[in-house]
Design an enzyme around this catalytic site. Structure first.
Site, PDB file in Angstrom:
ATOM      1  N   THR A  52       0.955  -1.167  -0.193  1.00 33.99           N
ATOM      2  CA  THR A  52       0.082   0.000   0.010  1.00 33.99           C
ATOM      3  C   THR A  52       0.906   1.201   0.042  1.00 33.99           C
ATOM      4  O   THR A  52       1.806   1.396   0.868  1.00 33.99           O
ATOM      5  CB  THR A  52      -0.851  -0.016   1.049  1.00 33.99           C
TER       6      THR A  52
ATOM      7  N   PHE B 100       1.283   5.032   0.936  1.00 38.37           N
ATOM      8  CA  PHE B 100       0.962   6.212   1.649  1.00 38.37           C
ATOM      9  C   PHE B 100       1.317   7.210   1.524  1.00 38.37           C
ATOM     10  O   PHE B 100       2.463   7.543   1.198  1.00 38.37           O
ATOM     11  CB  PHE B 100       1.154   5.591   3.032  1.00 38.37           C
TER      12      PHE B 100
END
Ligand code: PRE
Length: 370
Positions: free
Chosen positions: A273, A275
């Site tokens: 992921t 960020f």
């Protein structure tokens, strides 16, 4: 005619074309001077359409569509030349170059609860600060809006589940400055108080459920959406029921006293992921390597193509393009990331030109991504 002979002929035609193209560009610059004096926009879609129709008819049935394609490009280049030469927005460049190179934050704000993947991202980007947790993504933006010493941590994209659209919409709504970005390895685990075989229901964030879709299907589990992986773990610990599990991080299991009953249950073992960190006040570190922008484009044939072509002409590599609906009809705002640093003259010149040409253009940041 042999291949070499045909190529010689093409070279000869190009030699004849170049002075004509240059002559056309000189005319375009003269038009631009008049437009600048009279405060008229560079882009004149009506005039472009008139030219496209005329050249298509003149070229005839066999070549009309190809010739108009050449002209569509030529006029996009003509607009770029006009704005690069005359409409360069010195104010925009000066403003961006005046941003500080660093900033000290006092607070780091994440969404969810301790043990969420945002927590890991916050620790990676701001190890000196202890994260505070907000209920939802918008509360993170609001906290950053209210406090210049706060930096917000948000997930924007997962390698399995794709873009986190609500966060893109909030980036465009609040227009905070992106000051850092980092990828975080996301391993999803089954967290419960009993054994994996006893579990019938799993709670987690919709993205985590999607990332573990195969495991959930293979084990015939009922998936229930929860706001956040860490909050799901907290809830499951409170339920104290061995048939219920959460999907989340090992850190969440440790924090909420759950056992890790199955590890790395995500479909794709390389689950990452990305960020970002957002701040109300901008800063641009000297070694920044990613630029983020948002803009709208005229609702015209080929306009996205011609804008993206300008990035290619500057040798810039786009790493992300996202379109979000404007909320009326099928019109969109575009969000893009590209590798680069605004101290590079061509990059700053391109952004300055786009800033003066497009009716909506937001520079969202130039930051270090690692
Ligand atoms: C030109 C370029 C941009 C406009 O959108 C339309 C046409 C062109 O290259 O032909 C010239 C120009 O600026 C104009 O005719 O207004």
């Amino acid at each position: 005619m042999s291949l070499d002979e045909i190529r010689l002929k093409i070279d000869e035609i190009d030699r004849e074309l170049i002075p004509l193209i240059k002559k056309r560009m000189e005319c375009s610059l003269e038009v631009a001077r008049i437009k600048q004096a009279e405060n008229l926009p560079i882009y004149h879609p009506g005039r472009e359409q008139q030219i496209l129709d005329r050249v298509a008819t003149a070229a005839g049935e066999d070549y009309g569509v190809y010739v108009s394609s050449v002209y569509r490009n030529m006029m996009a280049v003509s607009r770029a030349l006009q704005s690069d030469t005359l409409f360069k927005n010195a104010e925009f460049g000066e403003k961006i170059l005046s941003y500080p190179e660093d900033m000290t934050f006092k607070r780091v704000i994440c969404q969810g609860a301790e043990g969420a993947f945002s927590h890991a991202a916050a620790n990676k980007m701001f190890p000196e600060l202890t994260p505070e947790f907000m209920h939802n993504f918008e509360d993170v933006f609001k906290a950053v809006e209210a406090d210049e010493s706060a930096v917000g941590i948000l997930p924007v994209e997962n390698s399995t589940a794709g873009s986190v659209n609500p966060v893109y919409d909030l980036i465009l709504k609040y227009k905070h400055c992106i000051v850092k970005a980092t990828p975080v390895d996301v391993s999803q685990n089954l967290l419960s108080i009993g054994l994996a075989e006893e579990v019938r229901t799993v709670y987690s964030h919709p993205h985590a459920l999607k990332q573990c879709e195969n495991y959930i299907k293979q084990h015939g589990l009922k998936a229930v959406e929860f706001e956040n992986t860490a909050l799901a773990a907290k809830y499951v610990a409170e339920l104290n029921d061995p048939t219920v599990a959460a999907i989340g991080s090992i850190t969440a299991a440790e924090i909420y006293g759950l056992a890790v009953t199955a590890e790395k249950i995500q479909n794709n073992q390389e689950n990452i992921t990305r960020f970002i960190a957002v701040s109300k006040k901008p800063f641009i570190a000297p070694d920044s390597n990613t630029v983020s922008l948002a803009f709208t484009i005229p609702h015209e044939k080929g306009s996205l193509y011609s804008i993206l072509g300008r990035f290619a002409d500057c040798g810039l590599n786009l790493t992300k393009i996202e379109s979000r609906p404007l909320g009326h009809g099928f019109e969109y705002k575009f969000y893009i990331d590209f590798s680069g640093n605004i101290k590079d003259e061509r990059t700053l010149s391109l952004l300055s030109s786009l800033e003066s040409e497009l009716s909506y253009f937001v520079f969202l940041g130039n930051y270090v991504e690692r």
